[in-house]
Structure formats: structure tokens, C-alpha cells
Design a protein around this motif. Structure first.
Motif, PDB file in Angstrom:
ATOM      1  N   ASP A 155       7.392  -6.082  -7.918  1.00  0.00           N
ATOM      2  CA  ASP A 155       6.060  -6.296  -8.478  1.00  0.00           C
ATOM      3  C   ASP A 155       5.330  -4.961  -8.642  1.00  0.00           C
ATOM      4  OD1 ASP A 155       6.429  -9.027  -8.644  1.00  0.00           O
ATOM      5  OD2 ASP A 155       5.365  -9.455  -6.761  1.00  0.00           O
ATOM      6  N   ALA A 156       5.476  -4.084  -7.662  1.00  0.00           N
ATOM      7  CA  ALA A 156       4.852  -2.755  -7.759  1.00  0.00           C
ATOM      8  C   ALA A 156       5.487  -1.946  -8.882  1.00  0.00           C
ATOM      9  CB  ALA A 156       4.972  -2.017  -6.430  1.00  0.00           C
ATOM     10  N   PHE A 157       6.799  -2.034  -9.025  1.00  0.00           N
ATOM     11  CA  PHE A 157       7.486  -1.293 -10.088  1.00  0.00           C
ATOM     12  C   PHE A 157       7.101  -1.822 -11.468  1.00  0.00           C
ATOM     13  CE2 PHE A 157      11.112  -0.814  -6.815  1.00  0.00           C
ATOM     14  CZ  PHE A 157      10.409   0.162  -6.139  1.00  0.00           C
ATOM     15  N   ASN A 158       6.826  -3.107 -11.559  1.00  0.00           N
ATOM     16  CA  ASN A 158       6.356  -3.668 -12.829  1.00  0.00           C
ATOM     17  C   ASN A 158       4.981  -3.120 -13.187  1.00  0.00           C
ATOM     18  OD1 ASN A 158       8.659  -5.195 -13.277  1.00  0.00           O
ATOM     19  ND2 ASN A 158       7.829  -6.993 -12.244  1.00  0.00           N
ATOM     20  N   ALA A 159       4.143  -2.886 -12.170  1.00  0.00           N
ATOM     21  CA  ALA A 159       2.815  -2.323 -12.411  1.00  0.00           C
ATOM     22  C   ALA A 159       2.902  -0.849 -12.788  1.00  0.00           C
ATOM     23  CB  ALA A 159       1.935  -2.498 -11.174  1.00  0.00           C
ATOM     24  N   ASN A 160       3.867  -0.123 -12.212  1.00  0.00           N
ATOM     25  CA  ASN A 160       4.084   1.286 -12.535  1.00  0.00           C
ATOM     26  C   ASN A 160       5.580   1.586 -12.436  1.00  0.00           C
ATOM     27  OD1 ASN A 160       4.288   4.003 -12.841  1.00  0.00           O
ATOM     28  ND2 ASN A 160       2.890   4.558 -11.211  1.00  0.00           N
ATOM     29  N   PRO A 161       6.306   1.529 -13.547  1.00  0.00           N
ATOM     30  CA  PRO A 161       7.757   1.739 -13.530  1.00  0.00           C
ATOM     31  C   PRO A 161       8.193   3.096 -12.965  1.00  0.00           C
ATOM     32  CG  PRO A 161       7.101   0.725 -15.591  1.00  0.00           C
ATOM     33  CD  PRO A 161       5.832   1.103 -14.868  1.00  0.00           C
ATOM     34  N   ARG A 162       7.341   4.112 -13.043  1.00  0.00           N
ATOM     35  CA  ARG A 162       7.710   5.431 -12.503  1.00  0.00           C
ATOM     36  C   ARG A 162       7.890   5.415 -10.995  1.00  0.00           C
ATOM     37  NH1 ARG A 162       4.161  10.130 -13.908  1.00  0.00           N
ATOM     38  NH2 ARG A 162       5.934  11.228 -13.049  1.00  0.00           N
ATOM     39  N   LEU A 163       7.259   4.481 -10.317  1.00  0.00           N
ATOM     40  CA  LEU A 163       7.392   4.390  -8.858  1.00  0.00           C
ATOM     41  C   LEU A 163       8.833   4.163  -8.418  1.00  0.00           C
ATOM     42  CD1 LEU A 163       4.404   2.217  -7.608  1.00  0.00           C
ATOM     43  CD2 LEU A 163       5.002   4.519  -6.871  1.00  0.00           C
ATOM     44  N   ARG A 164       9.582   3.397  -9.199  1.00  0.00           N
ATOM     45  CA  ARG A 164      10.961   3.056  -8.819  1.00  0.00           C
ATOM     46  C   ARG A 164      11.772   4.299  -8.450  1.00  0.00           C
ATOM     47  NH1 ARG A 164      13.933  -1.365  -9.616  1.00  0.00           N
ATOM     48  NH2 ARG A 164      12.455  -2.193 -11.113  1.00  0.00           N
ATOM     49  N   GLY A 165      11.706   5.326  -9.249  1.00  0.00           N
ATOM     50  CA  GLY A 165      12.491   6.528  -8.994  1.00  0.00           C
ATOM     51  C   GLY A 165      12.077   7.289  -7.753  1.00  0.00           C
ATOM     52  N   VAL A 220       0.855  -1.179   0.000  1.00  0.00           N
ATOM     53  CA  VAL A 220       0.000   0.000   0.000  1.00  0.00           C
ATOM     54  C   VAL A 220       0.896   1.236   0.000  1.00  0.00           C
ATOM     55  CG1 VAL A 220      -1.787   1.237   1.265  1.00  0.00           C
ATOM     56  CG2 VAL A 220      -1.738  -1.268   1.306  1.00  0.00           C
ATOM     57  N   PHE A 221       0.640   2.148  -0.916  1.00  0.00           N
ATOM     58  CA  PHE A 221       1.379   3.408  -0.995  1.00  0.00           C
ATOM     59  C   PHE A 221       0.491   4.530  -0.458  1.00  0.00           C
ATOM     60  CE2 PHE A 221       3.096   0.620  -4.175  1.00  0.00           C
ATOM     61  CZ  PHE A 221       4.461   0.805  -4.064  1.00  0.00           C
ATOM     62  N   THR A 222       1.080   5.456   0.277  1.00  0.00           N
ATOM     63  CA  THR A 222       0.292   6.534   0.854  1.00  0.00           C
ATOM     64  C   THR A 222      -0.107   7.568  -0.193  1.00  0.00           C
ATOM     65  OG1 THR A 222       2.281   7.752   1.451  1.00  0.00           O
ATOM     66  CG2 THR A 222       1.339   6.291   3.126  1.00  0.00           C
ATOM     67  N   GLN A 223      -1.058   8.386   0.175  1.00  0.00           N
ATOM     68  CA  GLN A 223      -1.619   9.386  -0.722  1.00  0.00           C
ATOM     69  C   GLN A 223      -0.596  10.413  -1.199  1.00  0.00           C
ATOM     70  OE1 GLN A 223      -4.722   9.350  -1.938  1.00  0.00           O
ATOM     71  NE2 GLN A 223      -5.024   7.423  -0.878  1.00  0.00           N
ATOM     72  N   GLN A 224       0.439  10.706  -0.413  1.00  0.00           N
ATOM     73  CA  GLN A 224       1.423  11.712  -0.828  1.00  0.00           C
ATOM     74  C   GLN A 224       2.033  11.375  -2.181  1.00  0.00           C
ATOM     75  OE1 GLN A 224       1.818  10.050   2.160  1.00  0.00           O
ATOM     76  NE2 GLN A 224       2.154  11.527   3.802  1.00  0.00           N
ATOM     77  N   LEU A 225       2.284  10.110  -2.433  1.00  0.00           N
ATOM     78  CA  LEU A 225       2.902   9.717  -3.700  1.00  0.00           C
ATOM     79  C   LEU A 225       1.950   9.883  -4.882  1.00  0.00           C
ATOM     80  CD1 LEU A 225       4.903   6.585  -2.571  1.00  0.00           C
ATOM     81  CD2 LEU A 225       5.841   8.728  -3.405  1.00  0.00           C
TER      82      LEU A 225
END
Length: 89
Positions: free
Chosen positions: A32-42, A5-10
Motif C-alpha cells: 500500500d505504501a509502495f502504491n502511494a510512492n513507487p520509489r519507496l520500494r527500491g 510510519v517512515f523515519t525522517q532519514q528516508l
């Protein structure tokens, strides 16, 4: 399955889907989360693949202290919370 779960700030910066992962360790679940949204990694990891200084991760309510290997074990019932850490005084 562990849930991430990622918080709302992101959400101000990118899409942050909740992810169910079959991973047994934190790093694999984050992948797995980065595969769903690669922009999260950064936003979550730095250039060396370590947790960024301004990010806090909790596994089942306990803060992750190994910010380098991210090898914390996950159970099938684990919940991982990823949030921006606040700093200042």
C-alpha cells in the motif's frame, strides 16, 4: 487500520507519506505504501522482494525477524515503523 510510519532519514531520498492500510500482514501494508510512492520500494526491498539489509521494521514495537516473507500479522491498531538500520562500530 494499521498505520505505516517512515523515519525522517528516508525523506532525504523520497517522499515518505504515513499510510493507513487495511492490510492484515506486513507485506500487503508495505505494498500500500509502495502504491502511494513507487520509489519507496527500491529503498525498502531488494531485487528479490526481501527487506534490504540496511532497513529495520518494527510492528507494534517488535522488530521483524522474517525479512524474506514479511508475513508478520497486523491488527487494526498496529503501527509499523520503517527505518534505516545503523551499522558500524
Amino acid at each position: 487500520m494499521p498505520r505505516i510510519v517512515f523515519t525522517q532519514q528516508l525523506r532525504r531520498f523520497t517522499e515518505v507519506p504515513e499510510i493507513d492500510s487495511g492490510a492484515g500482514v506486513l507485506r500487503a501494508a508495505l505494498e500500500d505504501a509502495f502504491n502511494a510512492n513507487p520509489r519507496l520500494r527500491g529503498y525498502i526491498l531488494d531485487e528479490q522482494g526481501h527487506l534490504r539489509q540496511h532497513v529495520a521494521v518494527f510492528v507494534d514495537g517488535r522488530r521483524v525477524h522474517d525479512r524474506l516473507s514479511l508475513a508478520d500479522p497486523l491488527s487494526a491498531e498496529s503501527t509499523v515503523h520503517v527505518l534505516q538500520a545503523l551499522s558500524g562500530g
